[in-house]
Design an enzyme around this catalytic site. Structure first.
Site, short mmCIF file in Angstrom:
data_model
loop_
_atom_site.label_atom_id
_atom_site.label_comp_id
_atom_site.label_asym_id
_atom_site.label_seq_id
_atom_site.Cartn_x
_atom_site.Cartn_y
_atom_site.Cartn_z
N TYR A 123 -21.45 -5.32 14.38
CA TYR A 123 -21.85 -3.98 13.95
C TYR A 123 -22.65 -3.30 15.06
O TYR A 123 -22.41 -2.14 15.41
CB TYR A 123 -22.68 -4.10 12.67
CG TYR A 123 -22.99 -2.77 12.01
CD1 TYR A 123 -22.06 -2.15 11.19
CD2 TYR A 123 -24.23 -2.14 12.20
CE1 TYR A 123 -22.34 -0.94 10.58
CE2 TYR A 123 -24.51 -0.93 11.59
CZ TYR A 123 -23.56 -0.34 10.78
OH TYR A 123 -23.84 0.87 10.18
N LYS A 146 -21.62 0.20 17.14
CA LYS A 146 -22.44 1.40 17.05
C LYS A 146 -23.03 1.79 18.41
O LYS A 146 -23.15 2.98 18.72
CB LYS A 146 -23.54 1.19 16.01
CG LYS A 146 -23.00 0.99 14.59
CD LYS A 146 -22.04 2.10 14.18
CE LYS A 146 -21.55 1.96 12.75
NZ LYS A 146 -20.64 3.07 12.35
#
Length: 282
Positions: free
Chosen positions: A155, A159
């Protein structure tokens, strides 16, 4: 893009959460919106509710982790509305597992939805904006985890990638009349912790087990509680509209994580201080 009324926007992950908040705020500003999502039932419901307010909206189903489906969604948008002025790369998933838990399938899914769909979205819609010459704006949803690596590794990587891509394209696309913004939300009331509901069948067997979600970990329980008490997605949508109108480079939802960002930059500065005054060898 000061005058949004009458313009057209394409929003991914638009059937719920932040995506629906953005789509709703855009529609309330007089923008024609194509909502794109992988969940047919939720998408139909969102489109129907917006149409009930006399908004000019439509919906298209796509798994944005597959480039061909995103291209088909773009084609459907042009067929329905003619032009696209605003691209919102918002679709995202959580999970991915911690160190020692992840596997190839979890990386493929997280990278595909959170990062590659953003890359493909810009690749597909950028030329469409250039072609009509009326200007445009690209907004891509990252996270505060795109500035402070505080969640699962996959993640965080995706990002950070969205932030880097947005920062790097802001100058070149400005010369083409297209603004670029990156949205870094904090804790928002979404279903991000239920991302497995949209896990494609082609990956479900390979991703069974702890690599899929953070499960009953202390972090998961903290995140679930924070998200449940989080910010209203429609408020986020209103911030995004303001960011589009004023070409904000960064769109934040609150200042909760500002001290963490400051600490990161201080650590980077400390790294430079360690070698300050030394003469590099050539």
């Amino acid at each position: 893009m000061r005058d949004l009324a009458g313009k057209t926007a394409f929003v991914t992950g638009a059937a719920s959460g932040i995506g629906l908040g953005i789509a709703t705020a855009l529609a309330q500003s007089g923008v024609k919106v194509m909502l794109c999502d992988i969940e047919q039932e939720a998408l139909d419901r969102a489109v129907a509710e917006l149409k009930a307010t006399n908004a000019d909206v439509d919906g298209v189903v796509a798994d944005v982790s597959l480039k061909a489906q995103l291209q088909a969604a773009a084609d459907a948008t042009v067929a329905r509305f003619g032009k696209v002025h605003v691209l919102v790369n918002n679709a995202g998933v959580g999970g991915g597992g911690g160190y020692g838990e992840w596997n190839d399938a979890s990386w493929d899914w997280t990278l595909g939805v959170n990062l590659m769909s953003v890359i493909w979205g810009i690749e597909i819609f950028g030329p469409l904006m250039e072609a009509h010459g009326e200007g445009g704006q690209i907004v891509s949803t990252a996270s505060m985890a795109g500035l402070v690596a505080a969640v699962a590794p996959a993640y965080n990587v995706t990002k950070y990638g969205v932030v880097a891509l947005s920062e790097g394209l802001r100058g070149p696309l400005a010369a083409k009349g297209i603004g670029v913004s990156v949205l870094c939300p904090g804790f928002i009331r979404t279903r991000i912790m239920e991302s497995a509901r949209n896990l494609p069948g082609r990956l479900s067997e390979a991703m069974a087990g702890p690599s899929m979600e953070t499960g009953n970990s202390e972090f998961a329980r903290m995140a679930e509680a924070a998200i449940a008490a989080g910010i209203d997605p429609l408020y986020v949508g209103e911030l995004v509209v303001e960011g589009i109108e004023n070409d904000w480079a960064y769109i934040f939802t609150d200042t909760q994580f500002e001290p963490s960002v400051d600490a990161r930059f201080a650590a980077i500065k400390a790294g430079f201080d360690l070698i300050r005054g030394r003469e590099p060898r050539h």
